[in-house]
Write a protein that holds these residues in place. Structure first.
Motif, PDB file in Angstrom:
ATOM      1  N   UNK A   1       0.839  -1.199   0.000  1.00 61.79           N
ATOM      2  CA  UNK A   1       0.000   0.000   0.000  1.00 61.79           C
ATOM      3  C   UNK A   1       0.873   1.249   0.000  1.00 61.79           C
ATOM      4  N   UNK A   2       0.539   2.158  -0.860  1.00 66.58           N
ATOM      5  CA  UNK A   2       1.302   3.389  -1.009  1.00 66.58           C
ATOM      6  C   UNK A   2       2.345   3.290  -2.102  1.00 66.58           C
ATOM      7  N   UNK A   3       2.889   2.104  -2.301  1.00 68.91           N
ATOM      8  CA  UNK A   3       3.898   1.895  -3.346  1.00 68.91           C
ATOM      9  C   UNK A   3       3.297   1.194  -4.562  1.00 68.91           C
ATOM     10  N   UNK A   4       2.203   0.478  -4.361  1.00 70.06           N
ATOM     11  CA  UNK A   4       1.603  -0.278  -5.453  1.00 70.06           C
ATOM     12  C   UNK A   4       2.375  -1.554  -5.711  1.00 70.06           C
TER      13      UNK A   4
ATOM     14  N   UNK B   1      -3.987  -0.002  -4.305  1.00 74.12           N
ATOM     15  CA  UNK B   1      -4.073   1.056  -3.296  1.00 74.12           C
ATOM     16  C   UNK B   1      -5.504   1.393  -2.925  1.00 74.12           C
ATOM     17  N   UNK B   2      -6.471   1.050  -3.773  1.00 77.40           N
ATOM     18  CA  UNK B   2      -7.881   1.301  -3.445  1.00 77.40           C
ATOM     19  C   UNK B   2      -8.449   0.225  -2.524  1.00 77.40           C
ATOM     20  N   UNK B   3      -7.671  -0.817  -2.221  1.00 73.28           N
ATOM     21  CA  UNK B   3      -8.165  -1.896  -1.358  1.00 73.28           C
ATOM     22  C   UNK B   3      -8.060  -1.560   0.124  1.00 73.28           C
TER      23      UNK B   3
ATOM     24  N   UNK C   1      -8.680   4.746   8.156  1.00 67.69           N
ATOM     25  CA  UNK C   1      -8.180   4.010   9.318  1.00 67.69           C
ATOM     26  C   UNK C   1      -7.833   2.604   8.842  1.00 67.69           C
ATOM     27  N   UNK C   2      -6.574   2.373   8.448  1.00 64.01           N
ATOM     28  CA  UNK C   2      -6.188   1.112   7.810  1.00 64.01           C
ATOM     29  C   UNK C   2      -6.530  -0.174   8.552  1.00 64.01           C
ATOM     30  N   UNK C   3      -6.589  -0.218   9.888  1.00 62.83           N
ATOM     31  CA  UNK C   3      -6.984  -1.491  10.514  1.00 62.83           C
ATOM     32  C   UNK C   3      -8.439  -1.883  10.249  1.00 62.83           C
TER      33      UNK C   3
END
Length: 135
Positions: free
Chosen positions: A10-13, A55-57, A62-64
């Motif tokens: 995530x963030x880097x793809x 990244x849309x997943x 709030x990532x948790x």
């Protein structure tokens, strides 16, 4: 033979990295920029698209908490990611070992509860492991 790991972050793809320090130096460091690899422009574009899609997943608020993907979206992504992996292996040819370092995506089991009350959502604690005894 070169060895490269293919994963998502995530963030880097799309995240490509070499396990071997000599390979890492040869290909410009980790993560490896797909532009440095001997692959088609079409595949580079597909890797970029997959990274943006991945990244849309994540629930970026709030990532948790559960991400937004339903199982149908997970299935489409899993198919596209596996197809890109196969294409990467084909285009890099026998000089490369491309290692799959990503898990298939699945709908979060708590997504419906989260969507019903995002502000009040809390993950349920995992049940403790049950003790097993042998007779």
């Amino acid at each position: 033979m070169y060895e490269i790991n293919f994963s998502f972050e995530h963030g880097a793809g799309v995240f490509l990295w070499c396990s071997n320090p000599d390979d890492e130096q040869r290909w410009g460091g980790n993560p490896v920029d797909p532009a440095t690899l001997p692959i088609s422009a079409d595949l580079r574009a597909e890797l970029t698209r997959l990274g943006e899609w991945y990244n849309t997943s994540l629930n970026w608020a709030y990532p948790p908490d559960p991400g937004p993907w339903r199982q149908q979206e997970c299935d489409r992504f899993n198919t596209a990611a596996t197809t890109a992996l196969d294409r990467l292996r084909t285009e890099l040819c026998a000089e490369w070992e491309v290692i799959r370092n990503f898990a298939d995506q699945y709908e979060d089991a708590d997504l419906d509860r989260y969507l019903a009350d995002p502000a009040g959502f809390q993950r349920r604690p995992s049940p403790p492991p049950t003790a097993t005894t042998t007779p």
